[in-house]
Scaffold this motif. Structure first.
Motif, PDB file in Angstrom:
ATOM      1  N   SER A  16      -8.495 -18.638  31.721  1.00 21.89           N
ATOM      2  CA  SER A  16      -8.373 -17.527  30.685  1.00 21.89           C
ATOM      3  C   SER A  16      -9.347 -18.260  29.485  1.00 21.89           C
ATOM      4  CB  SER A  16      -7.191 -17.637  30.240  1.00 21.89           C
ATOM      5  OG  SER A  16      -6.926 -16.528  29.216  1.00 21.89           O
ATOM      6  N   SER A  17     -10.297 -17.455  29.301  1.00 21.77           N
ATOM      7  CA  SER A  17     -11.084 -17.905  28.206  1.00 21.77           C
ATOM      8  C   SER A  17     -11.585 -16.755  27.201  1.00 21.77           C
ATOM      9  CB  SER A  17     -12.647 -18.252  28.606  1.00 21.77           C
ATOM     10  OG  SER A  17     -12.177 -19.288  29.785  1.00 21.77           O
ATOM     11  N   PHE A  18     -11.329 -16.936  25.766  1.00 18.19           N
ATOM     12  CA  PHE A  18     -11.624 -16.173  24.780  1.00 18.19           C
ATOM     13  C   PHE A  18     -10.841 -14.746  24.951  1.00 18.19           C
ATOM     14  CE2 PHE A  18     -15.366 -18.481  25.619  1.00 18.19           C
ATOM     15  CZ  PHE A  18     -15.511 -19.131  24.282  1.00 18.19           C
ATOM     16  N   GLY A  19      -9.614 -14.815  25.385  1.00 15.02           N
ATOM     17  CA  GLY A  19      -8.687 -13.652  25.454  1.00 15.02           C
ATOM     18  C   GLY A  19      -9.310 -12.734  27.014  1.00 15.02           C
ATOM     19  N   ILE A  20      -9.816 -13.456  27.708  1.00  8.76           N
ATOM     20  CA  ILE A  20     -10.172 -12.738  29.001  1.00  8.76           C
ATOM     21  C   ILE A  20      -9.603 -13.553  30.403  1.00  8.76           C
ATOM     22  CG2 ILE A  20     -11.787 -12.163  30.367  1.00  8.76           C
ATOM     23  CD1 ILE A  20     -13.591 -11.660  28.112  1.00  8.76           C
ATOM     24  N   ASP A  21      -8.470 -13.032  31.217  1.00  7.68           N
ATOM     25  CA  ASP A  21      -8.289 -13.688  32.096  1.00  7.68           C
ATOM     26  C   ASP A  21      -8.931 -13.364  33.307  1.00  7.68           C
ATOM     27  OD1 ASP A  21      -5.716 -14.461  30.870  1.00  7.68           O
ATOM     28  OD2 ASP A  21      -5.045 -12.712  31.208  1.00  7.68           O
ATOM     29  N   ALA A  69     -11.650  -9.743  36.245  1.00  3.05           N
ATOM     30  CA  ALA A  69     -11.511  -9.960  34.777  1.00  3.05           C
ATOM     31  C   ALA A  69     -10.610  -9.027  34.415  1.00  3.05           C
ATOM     32  CB  ALA A  69     -12.679 -10.080  34.066  1.00  3.05           C
ATOM     33  N   SER A  70      -9.765  -9.211  33.345  1.00  2.00           N
ATOM     34  CA  SER A  70      -8.804  -8.336  32.566  1.00  2.00           C
ATOM     35  C   SER A  70      -8.565  -8.816  31.018  1.00  2.00           C
ATOM     36  CB  SER A  70      -7.487  -8.178  33.401  1.00  2.00           C
ATOM     37  OG  SER A  70      -6.882  -9.148  33.401  1.00  2.00           O
ATOM     38  N   THR A  71      -8.641  -7.921  30.354  1.00  4.51           N
ATOM     39  CA  THR A  71      -8.312  -8.238  28.921  1.00  4.51           C
ATOM     40  C   THR A  71      -7.631  -7.165  28.130  1.00  4.51           C
ATOM     41  OG1 THR A  71      -9.394  -9.114  26.817  1.00  4.51           O
ATOM     42  CG2 THR A  71     -10.537  -7.373  27.928  1.00  4.51           C
ATOM     43  N   ARG A  72      -7.103  -7.027  26.934  1.00 10.38           N
ATOM     44  CA  ARG A  72      -6.590  -6.363  26.200  1.00 10.38           C
ATOM     45  C   ARG A  72      -7.332  -6.249  24.907  1.00 10.38           C
ATOM     46  NH1 ARG A  72      -1.991  -3.146  26.296  1.00 10.38           N
ATOM     47  NH2 ARG A  72      -1.393  -4.156  28.032  1.00 10.38           N
ATOM     48  N   ILE A  73      -7.956  -5.084  24.306  1.00  5.84           N
ATOM     49  CA  ILE A  73      -8.636  -4.848  23.159  1.00  5.84           C
ATOM     50  C   ILE A  73      -7.998  -3.664  22.444  1.00  5.84           C
ATOM     51  CG2 ILE A  73     -10.781  -4.102  22.091  1.00  5.84           C
ATOM     52  CD1 ILE A  73     -12.232  -5.291  24.776  1.00  5.84           C
ATOM     53  N   ARG A  74      -7.398  -4.197  21.256  1.00  7.54           N
ATOM     54  CA  ARG A  74      -6.388  -3.286  20.820  1.00  7.54           C
ATOM     55  C   ARG A  74      -5.025  -3.215  21.716  1.00  7.54           C
ATOM     56  NH1 ARG A  74     -10.481  -0.655  16.705  1.00  7.54           N
ATOM     57  NH2 ARG A  74     -11.152  -2.345  15.722  1.00  7.54           N
ATOM     58  N   GLN A  75      -4.979  -1.745  21.891  1.00  8.44           N
ATOM     59  CA  GLN A  75      -3.881  -1.429  22.688  1.00  8.44           C
ATOM     60  C   GLN A  75      -4.284  -0.878  23.859  1.00  8.44           C
ATOM     61  OE1 GLN A  75      -2.609   0.446  19.507  1.00  8.44           O
ATOM     62  NE2 GLN A  75      -1.537  -1.508  19.092  1.00  8.44           N
ATOM     63  N   TRP A  76      -5.652  -1.314  24.336  1.00  7.92           N
ATOM     64  CA  TRP A  76      -6.182  -0.659  25.544  1.00  7.92           C
ATOM     65  C   TRP A  76      -6.073  -1.927  26.627  1.00  7.92           C
ATOM     66  CZ3 TRP A  76      -7.205   4.132  26.638  1.00  7.92           C
ATOM     67  CH2 TRP A  76      -7.021   5.244  25.720  1.00  7.92           C
ATOM     68  N   GLN A  77      -6.095  -1.730  28.006  1.00  7.71           N
ATOM     69  CA  GLN A  77      -6.093  -2.607  29.099  1.00  7.71           C
ATOM     70  C   GLN A  77      -7.159  -2.424  29.794  1.00  7.71           C
ATOM     71  OE1 GLN A  77      -4.069  -5.248  29.661  1.00  7.71           O
ATOM     72  NE2 GLN A  77      -5.392  -6.003  31.222  1.00  7.71           N
ATOM     73  N   PHE A  78      -8.249  -3.390  29.854  1.00  7.70           N
ATOM     74  CA  PHE A  78      -9.574  -3.268  30.540  1.00  7.70           C
ATOM     75  C   PHE A  78      -9.148  -4.338  31.805  1.00  7.70           C
ATOM     76  CE2 PHE A  78     -10.396  -1.964  26.569  1.00  7.70           C
ATOM     77  CZ  PHE A  78     -11.452  -0.969  26.798  1.00  7.70           C
ATOM     78  N   ASP A  79      -9.458  -3.481  33.129  1.00 10.42           N
ATOM     79  CA  ASP A  79      -9.436  -4.432  34.285  1.00 10.42           C
ATOM     80  C   ASP A  79     -10.791  -4.215  35.270  1.00 10.42           C
ATOM     81  OD1 ASP A  79      -6.793  -5.449  34.192  1.00 10.42           O
ATOM     82  OD2 ASP A  79      -6.220  -3.422  34.230  1.00 10.42           O
TER      83      ASP A  79
END
Length: 186
Positions: A42-47, A93-103
């Motif tokens: 996990s780096s910079f909020g990205i798993d 990779a997955s991350t959350r930006i504001r309330q949006w989930q990106f996978d």
């Protein structure tokens, strides 16, 4: 299991004007052995994860189709490939930006028939998937974009393609969830 049933068992379903399927009672079950090296961080909020894999398959079950020129139809059956190997790499990779989930996931593989040294039929060399979703209280909404790279079939190289799906869900209560998915909208 339809793979092993004799064709006479289902004559109403085993033959259509443009397609005929013949079962193969001589099929052997598949056996496989997989090795995988996985790095996860996990780096910079990205798993993220990166995986290298190798699967050796004995008696791989493969669909086989031929075109019958006389009857103007496709004849299909299943056969065993005595030895096959699939080697590849997968990134996710997955991350959350504001309330949006990106996978995001991407895969490159070489699925090879070890007997002929050819690429296995109907298996894409590369795939990718991007999914975006968001929760709005009791309501979940999202969309996904799947990409399939080129593949081979009958000596022909088939073009890759992409599809888009949308989905949603509603939590009516703790015990009742209602979901809907519309696949391949474009």
């Amino acid at each position: 299991n339809d793979l092993y049933f004799p064709s006479s068992f289902f004559p109403a379903f085993g033959s259509f004007p443009a397609f005929a399927f013949s079962a193969n009672p001589n099929l052997d079950p598949e056996q496989s052995e997989t090795y995988e090296l996985l790095i996860r961080s996990s780096s910079f909020g990205i798993d993220w994860s990166l995986s290298l894999f190798q699967t050796k398959i004995t008696d791989l079950i493969e669909n086989v189709s031929t075109f019958d020129v006389v009857n103007n139809r496709i004849d299909g059956t299943v056969n065993n490939v005595s030895e096959a190997e699939i080697e590849g790499v997968e990134f996710s990779a997955s991350t959350r930006i504001r309330q949006w989930q990106f996978d995001l996931s991407a895969n490159y593989q070489e699925p090879r028939n070890e007997d002929t040294d050819n690429i296995l039929i109907r298996r894409p060399l590369a795939t990718a998937n991007l999914q975006v979703s968001r929760n709005f209280g009791q309501l979940d909404l999202g969309a996904s974009w799947q990409l399939q790279g080129h593949r081979f079939d009958g000596g022909n190289k088939l073009a890759g393609y992409g599809t888009v799906d949308i989905f949603g869900g509603f939590s009516a209560s703790e015990n009742l969830n209602i979901s809907v998915r519309i696949a391949n909208i474009f």
